[in-house]
Motif scaffolding. Structure first.
Motif, PDB file in Angstrom:
ATOM      1  N   ALA A  58      37.271  41.545  34.813  1.00  0.00           N
ATOM      2  CA  ALA A  58      38.517  42.508  35.296  1.00  0.00           C
ATOM      3  C   ALA A  58      38.224  42.475  36.841  1.00  0.00           C
ATOM      4  CB  ALA A  58      38.192  44.015  34.913  1.00  0.00           C
ATOM      5  N   TYR A  59      37.034  42.326  37.366  1.00  0.00           N
ATOM      6  CA  TYR A  59      37.005  42.217  38.639  1.00  0.00           C
ATOM      7  C   TYR A  59      37.890  41.327  39.412  1.00  0.00           C
ATOM      8  CZ  TYR A  59      34.848  41.536  43.417  1.00  0.00           C
ATOM      9  OH  TYR A  59      34.528  41.454  44.684  1.00  0.00           O
ATOM     10  N   ARG A  60      37.997  40.020  38.807  1.00  0.00           N
ATOM     11  CA  ARG A  60      39.214  39.306  39.240  1.00  0.00           C
ATOM     12  C   ARG A  60      40.502  39.909  39.695  1.00  0.00           C
ATOM     13  NH1 ARG A  60      40.847  36.013  35.643  1.00  0.00           N
ATOM     14  NH2 ARG A  60      41.134  34.219  36.667  1.00  0.00           N
ATOM     15  N   ASN A  61      40.786  40.898  39.074  1.00  0.00           N
ATOM     16  CA  ASN A  61      42.236  41.441  39.505  1.00  0.00           C
ATOM     17  C   ASN A  61      42.079  42.079  40.988  1.00  0.00           C
ATOM     18  OD1 ASN A  61      43.410  41.571  36.977  1.00  0.00           O
ATOM     19  ND2 ASN A  61      42.122  43.156  36.198  1.00  0.00           N
ATOM     20  N   THR A  62      40.793  42.237  41.407  1.00  0.00           N
ATOM     21  CA  THR A  62      40.821  42.596  42.885  1.00  0.00           C
ATOM     22  C   THR A  62      40.905  41.340  43.939  1.00  0.00           C
ATOM     23  OG1 THR A  62      38.366  42.606  43.050  1.00  0.00           O
ATOM     24  CG2 THR A  62      39.317  44.502  42.148  1.00  0.00           C
ATOM     25  N   ILE A  63      40.747  40.329  43.195  1.00  0.00           N
ATOM     26  CA  ILE A  63      40.892  39.066  43.977  1.00  0.00           C
ATOM     27  C   ILE A  63      42.220  38.603  44.072  1.00  0.00           C
ATOM     28  CG2 ILE A  63      40.040  36.635  44.331  1.00  0.00           C
ATOM     29  CD1 ILE A  63      37.883  38.583  44.718  1.00  0.00           C
ATOM     30  N   TYR A  64      42.703  38.360  42.749  1.00  0.00           N
ATOM     31  CA  TYR A  64      44.190  37.555  42.649  1.00  0.00           C
ATOM     32  C   TYR A  64      45.076  38.879  42.465  1.00  0.00           C
ATOM     33  CZ  TYR A  64      41.402  33.508  41.804  1.00  0.00           C
ATOM     34  OH  TYR A  64      40.529  32.834  41.984  1.00  0.00           O
ATOM     35  N   LYS A  65      45.820  39.246  43.528  1.00  0.00           N
ATOM     36  CA  LYS A  65      46.772  40.453  43.249  1.00  0.00           C
ATOM     37  C   LYS A  65      48.218  39.827  43.325  1.00  0.00           C
ATOM     38  CE  LYS A  65      43.938  43.050  46.270  1.00  0.00           C
ATOM     39  NZ  LYS A  65      43.141  43.714  47.392  1.00  0.00           N
ATOM     40  N   LYS A  66      48.479  38.503  43.624  1.00  0.00           N
ATOM     41  CA  LYS A  66      49.803  38.114  43.397  1.00  0.00           C
ATOM     42  C   LYS A  66      50.066  37.625  41.877  1.00  0.00           C
ATOM     43  CE  LYS A  66      53.313  35.448  45.725  1.00  0.00           C
ATOM     44  NZ  LYS A  66      53.443  34.165  46.959  1.00  0.00           N
ATOM     45  N   GLN A  67      49.156  36.584  41.886  1.00  0.00           N
ATOM     46  CA  GLN A  67      49.167  35.865  40.372  1.00  0.00           C
ATOM     47  C   GLN A  67      47.759  35.327  40.205  1.00  0.00           C
ATOM     48  OE1 GLN A  67      51.256  34.210  42.940  1.00  0.00           O
ATOM     49  NE2 GLN A  67      49.507  32.877  43.507  1.00  0.00           N
ATOM     50  N   PHE A  68      47.615  34.960  39.158  1.00  0.00           N
ATOM     51  CA  PHE A  68      46.319  34.255  38.656  1.00  0.00           C
ATOM     52  C   PHE A  68      46.607  32.504  38.789  1.00  0.00           C
ATOM     53  CE2 PHE A  68      45.543  38.383  36.427  1.00  0.00           C
ATOM     54  CZ  PHE A  68      44.265  38.706  37.119  1.00  0.00           C
ATOM     55  N   PRO A  69      45.632  31.916  38.965  1.00  0.00           N
ATOM     56  CA  PRO A  69      45.690  30.623  38.907  1.00  0.00           C
ATOM     57  C   PRO A  69      45.441  29.872  37.568  1.00  0.00           C
ATOM     58  CG  PRO A  69      43.468  31.233  39.603  1.00  0.00           C
ATOM     59  CD  PRO A  69      44.366  32.429  39.503  1.00  0.00           C
ATOM     60  N   THR A  70      45.708  28.624  37.502  1.00  0.00           N
ATOM     61  CA  THR A  70      45.378  28.183  36.198  1.00  0.00           C
ATOM     62  C   THR A  70      43.577  27.745  36.018  1.00  0.00           C
ATOM     63  OG1 THR A  70      45.543  25.751  37.010  1.00  0.00           O
ATOM     64  CG2 THR A  70      47.511  26.984  36.280  1.00  0.00           C
ATOM     65  N   GLY A  71      43.264  27.614  35.126  1.00  0.00           N
ATOM     66  CA  GLY A  71      41.820  27.284  35.090  1.00  0.00           C
ATOM     67  C   GLY A  71      41.258  27.331  33.661  1.00  0.00           C
ATOM     68  N   SER A  72      39.892  27.270  33.459  1.00  0.00           N
ATOM     69  CA  SER A  72      39.340  27.349  32.359  1.00  0.00           C
ATOM     70  C   SER A  72      37.927  28.069  32.367  1.00  0.00           C
ATOM     71  CB  SER A  72      38.836  26.142  31.789  1.00  0.00           C
ATOM     72  OG  SER A  72      39.976  25.336  31.493  1.00  0.00           O
ATOM     73  N   TRP A  73      37.733  28.829  31.495  1.00  0.00           N
ATOM     74  CA  TRP A  73      36.169  29.353  31.422  1.00  0.00           C
ATOM     75  C   TRP A  73      35.305  28.667  30.362  1.00  0.00           C
ATOM     76  CZ3 TRP A  73      38.177  35.147  30.496  1.00  0.00           C
ATOM     77  CH2 TRP A  73      38.722  35.630  31.447  1.00  0.00           C
ATOM     78  N   PHE A  74      34.370  28.273  30.741  1.00  0.00           N
ATOM     79  CA  PHE A  74      33.193  27.605  30.022  1.00  0.00           C
ATOM     80  C   PHE A  74      31.743  28.256  29.846  1.00  0.00           C
ATOM     81  CE2 PHE A  74      35.702  24.691  32.788  1.00  0.00           C
ATOM     82  CZ  PHE A  74      36.206  23.767  31.502  1.00  0.00           C
ATOM     83  N   GLY A  75      31.659  28.468  28.413  1.00  0.00           N
ATOM     84  CA  GLY A  75      30.186  28.912  28.281  1.00  0.00           C
ATOM     85  C   GLY A  75      29.061  27.645  28.325  1.00  0.00           C
ATOM     86  N   VAL A  76      28.180  27.837  29.066  1.00  0.00           N
ATOM     87  CA  VAL A  76      27.276  26.408  29.180  1.00  0.00           C
ATOM     88  C   VAL A  76      25.898  27.102  29.127  1.00  0.00           C
ATOM     89  CG1 VAL A  76      28.673  25.485  30.927  1.00  0.00           C
ATOM     90  CG2 VAL A  76      27.012  26.968  31.687  1.00  0.00           C
ATOM     91  N   LYS A  77      24.966  26.458  28.763  1.00  0.00           N
ATOM     92  CA  LYS A  77      23.502  26.387  28.167  1.00  0.00           C
ATOM     93  C   LYS A  77      22.795  27.046  29.490  1.00  0.00           C
ATOM     94  CE  LYS A  77      19.345  24.483  26.391  1.00  0.00           C
ATOM     95  NZ  LYS A  77      18.524  23.382  26.117  1.00  0.00           N
ATOM     96  N   GLU A  78      22.979  26.191  30.745  1.00  0.00           N
ATOM     97  CA  GLU A  78      22.225  26.501  31.885  1.00  0.00           C
ATOM     98  C   GLU A  78      23.148  26.100  33.206  1.00  0.00           C
ATOM     99  OE1 GLU A  78      18.453  24.759  31.620  1.00  0.00           O
ATOM    100  OE2 GLU A  78      19.190  22.626  31.456  1.00  0.00           O
ATOM    101  N   LEU A  79      22.855  26.496  34.270  1.00  0.00           N
ATOM    102  CA  LEU A  79      23.397  26.177  35.342  1.00  0.00           C
ATOM    103  C   LEU A  79      22.333  25.617  36.284  1.00  0.00           C
ATOM    104  CD1 LEU A  79      25.744  29.253  35.855  1.00  0.00           C
ATOM    105  CD2 LEU A  79      26.280  26.915  35.558  1.00  0.00           C
TER     106      LEU A  79
END
Length: 164
Positions: free
Chosen positions: A126-147
């Motif tokens: 929900a923090y992203r709502n403070t970043i994107y005020k006009k519209q959300f971009p396209t994209g993907s969310w990935f669950g990964v083992k490690e960074l």
């Protein structure tokens, strides 16, 4: 028709075809820009040189930003164990890069998020709502083992587009 008679006719056909495909430029139009040379940007030059990457590159109207992670100026992990704070730190770095090139969050067209803890990220997203005020971009969310570094919980990469 003999070959030496065919060649002039064929040449005329090519000239007509090329001429038909070229639209005249209107007086108020600027000529189409040729490919701009890439402009590279390093947010933390020493760290990025050590790991072998540039944090961002702009080519023409497109800006591509490497994944931002929560780290200090020396490349040390910050906010260990706190995904919410790591996410805020990522967005703060991304904001610096966008501003460097004169872009805003409204210019972001792709956002990809990698996380080692998807359930926690979804709770914090929900923090992203403070970043994107006009519209959300396209994209993907990935669950990964490690960074890249132990303890990193989130990485965010962006692409932005702006008519200059």
């Amino acid at each position: 028709m003999k070959i030496n008679q065919f060649i002039p006719a064929f040449g005329a056909l090519i000239l007509l075809t090329v001429g038909c495909n070229t639209a005249p430029q209107k007086a108020d139009e600027k000529p189409a820009a040729q490919s701009d040379a890439p402009e590279y940007f390093m947010l933390r030059p020493e760290v990025e040189k050590a790991y072998g990457y540039s944090h961002a590159v702009r080519i023409g109207n497109e800006l591509k930003i490497s994944g931002a992670v929560s780290m200090d100026e020396k490349g040390n992990l910050t906010a260990k164990g706190d995904l919410g704070q790591q996410m805020k730190n990522c967005y703060a770095d991304l904001d610096k890069i966008l501003k460097h090139y004169g872009y805003t969050w409204d210019d972001v067209v792709v956002e990809n998020i990698l996380t080692t803890n998807m359930p926690e990220f979804v709770e914090q997203s929900a923090y992203r709502n403070t970043i994107y005020k006009k519209q959300f971009p396209t994209g993907s969310w990935f669950g990964v083992k490690e960074l890249a570094l132990p303890g990193q919980l989130i990485e965010i990469e962006l692409e932005a587009y702006k008519v200059r």
